[in-house]
Design a protein around this motif. Structure first.
Motif, mmCIF file in Angstrom:
data_model
loop_
_atom_site.group_PDB
_atom_site.id
_atom_site.type_symbol
_atom_site.label_atom_id
_atom_site.label_comp_id
_atom_site.label_asym_id
_atom_site.label_seq_id
_atom_site.Cartn_x
_atom_site.Cartn_y
_atom_site.Cartn_z
ATOM 1 N N GLN A 1 0.829 -1.199 0.000
ATOM 2 C CA GLN A 1 0.000 0.000 0.000
ATOM 3 C C GLN A 1 0.868 1.256 0.000
ATOM 4 O O GLN A 1 0.590 2.215 -0.711
ATOM 5 N N LEU A 2 1.925 1.240 0.808
ATOM 6 C CA LEU A 2 2.793 2.411 0.926
ATOM 7 C C LEU A 2 3.563 2.694 -0.354
ATOM 8 O O LEU A 2 3.895 3.840 -0.640
ATOM 9 N N ILE A 3 3.846 1.675 -1.119
ATOM 10 C CA ILE A 3 4.613 1.850 -2.352
ATOM 11 C C ILE A 3 3.716 2.154 -3.545
ATOM 12 O O ILE A 3 4.051 2.985 -4.386
ATOM 13 N N ASN A 4 2.580 1.507 -3.630
ATOM 14 C CA ASN A 4 1.799 1.515 -4.868
ATOM 15 C C ASN A 4 0.560 2.393 -4.885
ATOM 16 O O ASN A 4 -0.047 2.545 -5.940
ATOM 17 N N PHE A 5 0.169 2.946 -3.765
ATOM 18 C CA PHE A 5 -1.104 3.642 -3.748
ATOM 19 C C PHE A 5 -0.975 5.114 -3.379
ATOM 20 O O PHE A 5 0.027 5.544 -2.822
ATOM 21 N N ARG A 6 -2.024 5.843 -3.694
ATOM 22 C CA ARG A 6 -2.075 7.263 -3.378
ATOM 23 C C ARG A 6 -2.435 7.481 -1.920
ATOM 24 O O ARG A 6 -2.904 6.574 -1.235
ATOM 25 N N LYS A 7 -2.233 8.716 -1.491
ATOM 26 C CA LYS A 7 -2.423 9.058 -0.085
ATOM 27 C C LYS A 7 -3.789 8.648 0.443
ATOM 28 O O LYS A 7 -3.890 7.990 1.480
ATOM 29 N N GLU A 8 -4.840 9.025 -0.250
ATOM 30 C CA GLU A 8 -6.179 8.729 0.264
ATOM 31 C C GLU A 8 -6.445 7.230 0.316
ATOM 32 O O GLU A 8 -7.131 6.739 1.208
ATOM 33 N N MET B 1 -4.072 4.958 0.882
ATOM 34 C CA MET B 1 -3.306 4.456 2.019
ATOM 35 C C MET B 1 -4.052 4.701 3.327
ATOM 36 O O MET B 1 -4.126 3.815 4.185
ATOM 37 N N VAL B 2 -4.623 5.893 3.482
ATOM 38 C CA VAL B 2 -5.372 6.223 4.689
ATOM 39 C C VAL B 2 -6.576 5.300 4.820
ATOM 40 O O VAL B 2 -6.834 4.739 5.896
ATOM 41 N N THR B 3 -7.299 5.115 3.739
ATOM 42 C CA THR B 3 -8.462 4.223 3.755
ATOM 43 C C THR B 3 -8.046 2.807 4.133
ATOM 44 O O THR B 3 -8.707 2.145 4.940
ATOM 45 N N PHE B 4 -6.942 2.349 3.562
ATOM 46 C CA PHE B 4 -6.468 0.997 3.856
ATOM 47 C C PHE B 4 -6.190 0.828 5.342
ATOM 48 O O PHE B 4 -6.653 -0.140 5.961
ATOM 49 N N LEU B 5 -5.431 1.756 5.946
ATOM 50 C CA LEU B 5 -5.083 1.600 7.356
ATOM 51 C C LEU B 5 -6.303 1.736 8.254
ATOM 52 O O LEU B 5 -6.422 1.026 9.255
ATOM 53 N N LYS B 6 -7.214 2.600 7.881
ATOM 54 C CA LYS B 6 -8.423 2.755 8.701
ATOM 55 C C LYS B 6 -9.324 1.527 8.620
ATOM 56 O O LYS B 6 -10.005 1.196 9.583
ATOM 57 N N LEU C 1 0.641 7.303 9.617
ATOM 58 C CA LEU C 1 0.281 7.277 11.039
ATOM 59 C C LEU C 1 -0.259 8.617 11.498
ATOM 60 O O LEU C 1 -1.276 8.679 12.189
ATOM 61 N N CYS C 2 0.427 9.666 11.122
ATOM 62 C CA CYS C 2 0.008 11.005 11.529
ATOM 63 C C CYS C 2 -1.407 11.316 11.042
ATOM 64 O O CYS C 2 -2.170 11.987 11.714
ATOM 65 N N ASN C 3 -1.742 10.788 9.881
ATOM 66 C CA ASN C 3 -3.068 11.043 9.307
ATOM 67 C C ASN C 3 -4.135 10.065 9.773
ATOM 68 O O ASN C 3 -5.313 10.282 9.492
#
Length: 167
Positions: free
Chosen positions: A8-15, A17-22, A50-52
């Motif tokens: 996720q951290l390498i291949n995806f956009r910010k939003e 990544m946030v959606t994935f972790l949430k 993490l910050c987001n």
């Protein structure tokens, strides 16, 4: 194939990544571990993520505070900025505040450092001066022209507004 935080951290956009972790909170501790490491292209993104995704004074991060402070000096500018932003959201004990204050002073005084890491370090210094009024004179010293000269007009203006409004 099961998704991993690293992918996720390498291949995806910010939003994304946030959606994935949430939606996958089981990866939160993995994100913390990655944020502390020196994995090129992944660690600073993990810190940003993490910050987001964290809450203020997030209990999941509490046990990592000392480790984050310890590794902070060895990180690159953008990574340092994101780790400090995490710590700005946490309640620190006096020893942690003192250690982070010293690190942030070094970052702020390092006029060759990235303006974004310097302003983030200054925000911690400034917040601590609000908590400990005896530090206000230190903040005044840190806003002398030679500390501000390498900053953009926007960042200089932000610092001036902070100082003018509170100190």
């Amino acid at each position: 194939m099961k998704p991993t935080l690293e992918s996720q951290l390498i291949n995806f956009r910010k939003e994304e990544m946030v959606t994935f972790l949430k939606t996958h909170p089981e990866f939160f501790n993995t994100a913390i571990e990655l944020a502390i490491k020196d994995e090129r292209l992944i660690s600073w993104r993990a810190a940003w993520l993490l910050c987001n995704c964290m809450e203020n004074n997030d209990t999941r991060i509490r046990q990592y505070i000392n480790k984050i402070i310890k590794v902070l000096p060895g990180k690159e500018d953008g990574h340092q900025r994101e780790l400090i932003k995490i710590l700005l959201k946490m309640k620190l004990n006096e020893e942690q505040e003192g250690n982070l204050f010293n690190l942030c002073m070094n970052l702020w005084e390092g006029i060759q450092k990235s303006p974004s890491v310097r302003i983030t370090a200054f925000k911690f210094i400034y917040a601590l001066a609000g908590k400990y009024p005896e530090l206000k004179s230190e903040v005044q010293y840190l806003t002398q022209d030679h500390f501000l000269a390498t900053l953009s007009p926007g960042i200089r203006s932000s610092i001036t507004r902070m100082i003018d409004n509170e100190l």
